[in-house]
Design an enzyme around this catalytic site. Structure first.
Site, mmCIF file in Angstrom:
data_model
loop_
_atom_site.group_PDB
_atom_site.id
_atom_site.type_symbol
_atom_site.label_atom_id
_atom_site.label_comp_id
_atom_site.label_asym_id
_atom_site.label_seq_id
_atom_site.Cartn_x
_atom_site.Cartn_y
_atom_site.Cartn_z
ATOM 1 N N CYS A 7 -19.386 16.361 4.140
ATOM 2 C CA CYS A 7 -19.458 17.052 5.429
ATOM 3 C C CYS A 7 -19.780 16.107 6.587
ATOM 4 O O CYS A 7 -19.510 16.428 7.741
ATOM 5 C CB CYS A 7 -20.508 18.158 5.358
ATOM 6 S SG CYS A 7 -20.097 19.484 4.214
ATOM 7 N N PHE A 59 -16.096 26.942 1.116
ATOM 8 C CA PHE A 59 -15.238 25.883 1.615
ATOM 9 C C PHE A 59 -13.828 26.369 1.961
ATOM 10 O O PHE A 59 -13.333 27.343 1.402
ATOM 11 C CB PHE A 59 -15.139 24.747 0.601
ATOM 12 C CG PHE A 59 -16.409 23.952 0.463
ATOM 13 C CD1 PHE A 59 -17.240 23.767 1.547
ATOM 14 C CD2 PHE A 59 -16.770 23.389 -0.748
ATOM 15 C CE1 PHE A 59 -18.412 23.035 1.432
ATOM 16 C CE2 PHE A 59 -17.933 22.650 -0.878
ATOM 17 C CZ PHE A 59 -18.758 22.480 0.214
ATOM 18 N N HIS A 148 -22.439 20.730 12.776
ATOM 19 C CA HIS A 148 -21.625 21.021 11.601
ATOM 20 C C HIS A 148 -22.170 22.273 10.924
ATOM 21 O O HIS A 148 -23.332 22.297 10.496
ATOM 22 C CB HIS A 148 -21.653 19.861 10.611
ATOM 23 C CG HIS A 148 -21.007 20.203 9.299
ATOM 24 N ND1 HIS A 148 -19.655 20.311 9.163
ATOM 25 C CD2 HIS A 148 -21.544 20.504 8.083
ATOM 26 C CE1 HIS A 148 -19.372 20.653 7.908
ATOM 27 N NE2 HIS A 148 -20.508 20.776 7.235
ATOM 28 N N ASN A 181 -16.352 26.216 5.709
ATOM 29 C CA ASN A 181 -16.818 24.832 5.797
ATOM 30 C C ASN A 181 -15.679 23.919 5.349
ATOM 31 O O ASN A 181 -15.342 23.882 4.165
ATOM 32 C CB ASN A 181 -18.053 24.650 4.910
ATOM 33 C CG ASN A 181 -18.614 23.237 4.959
ATOM 34 O OD1 ASN A 181 -17.957 22.309 5.425
ATOM 35 N ND2 ASN A 181 -19.832 23.073 4.463
#
Length: 230
Positions: A7, A59, A148, A181
Site C-alpha cells: 500500500c 482489495f 491512503h 483498497n
C-alpha cells in the site's frame, strides 16, 4: 521499478519521483502505479483466519499515473500540488502485522486487526516530523488530506486520534467505498478525488495539505503538500 511495497508504493514512488525531478534540471518523471489484486482472490480455505480473509473483501484492482517535475513552465504546465517535505517512519516490531506470502492457494495476505489502532497511535508523530523542516505550525483541521484508505476502520481511527472534522477525509472515504483498497495505486485516486473536490469548492479552501501512505513493515510515508491553485 518498485515492487513489494504494498500500500505504500504510491507514496514511495512519488517521493522518488520528487528526488529525480529536483536533481535533474528540466526532467519530467512519469509515475505509473498498477495493482492487480485479483491475483489474491480465491475461495475460502480451512486454514483461513479473519486476518487472511480481510484481503478477499477489501482489495480491488487499480491503475493511476502522475507526472512530476520541478520549475513548472507556465502557462504550458499547470501543477496541481507541490510536494514540499517528506518523511518516512518504520514502526518497530511490526513486520508480522502486514505481509504477503506464497502459499498452497496462491498469494495470501496477512492483515492484522491491530493495524487501525497502530496507524492512529503513530500518525501525529509522523505528521510533526514531516512539518518540522518547514518551521510552520498548523492545525490538523486547516489542512486538506490525501490519506491512503487502507480500510474504513483505519480512517475512523485517524479521525479520532487527530480530532478531525467529518469532511476532512471525504476523498479517502469516497475512493475506498467506490474502488476498495487498490494498494499503491489508491493514493493517486485519492489525490485525483481531492483535486476534483477542490475544483467544485473553488480555489483556496485549504492551502496546505498532507499525503499519508501505509505499507508493509509497518511503514508510514508522510508528505506535506501545497495547493498551487491551478
Amino acid at each position: 521499478m518498485l515492487h513489494f511495497n504494498g500500500c505504500g508504493a504510491g507514496s514511495a514512488s512519488l517521493r522518488l519521483a520528487k528526488d529525480l525531478a529536483e536533481n535533474n534540471r528540466g526532467a519530467r518523471v512519469l509515475v505509473a502505479c498498477v495493482e492487480l489484486t485479483i491475483t489474491l482472490f480465491r475461495g475460502p480455505d480451512e486454514e483461513d483466519c479473519f486476518d487472511t480473509l480481510i484481503s478477499q473483501a477489501l482489495f480491488g484492482d487499480g491503475a493511476g499515473a502522475v507526472i512530476v517535475g520541478a520549475d513548472a513552465q507556465h502557462p504550458a504546465e499547470r501543477p496541481l500540488f507541490e510536494m514540499v517535505s517528506v518523511s518516512q517512519a518504520i514502526i518497530p516490531e511490526t513486520k508480522h502485522l502486514l505481509n504477503m506470502r506464497l502459499g498452497n492457494n496462491g498469494i495470501d495476505g496477512n492483515i492484522s486487526t491491530q493495524l487501525p489502532s497502530l496507524a492512529a497511535d503513530n500518525i501525529e508523530k509522523c505528521l510533526l516530523d514531516a512539518f518540522a523542516p518547514l518551521g510552520i505550525r498548523v492545525a490538523w483541521n486547516d489542512l486538506f488530506w490525501a490519506v491512503h484508505p487502507g480500510s474504513r476502520v483505519i480512517l475512523d481511527n485517524i479521525d479520532r486520534a487527530l480530532g478531525l472534522e467529518p469532511e476532512m477525509l471525504v476523498a479517502s472515504r469516497t475512493v475506498v467505498t467506490e474502488y476498495g483498497n487498490m494498494l499503491g495505486a489508491t493514493v493517486i485516486f485519492v489525490l485525483d478525488e481531492e483535486r476534483r473536490r477542490m475544483e467544485e469548492k473553488g480555489v483556496g479552501a485549504h492551502k496546505w495539505g498532507v499525503m499519508v501512505g501505509f505499507g508493509p513493515g509497518f511503514t508510514v510515508e508522510t508528505m506535506v503538500l501545497l495547493s498551487t491553485g491551478d
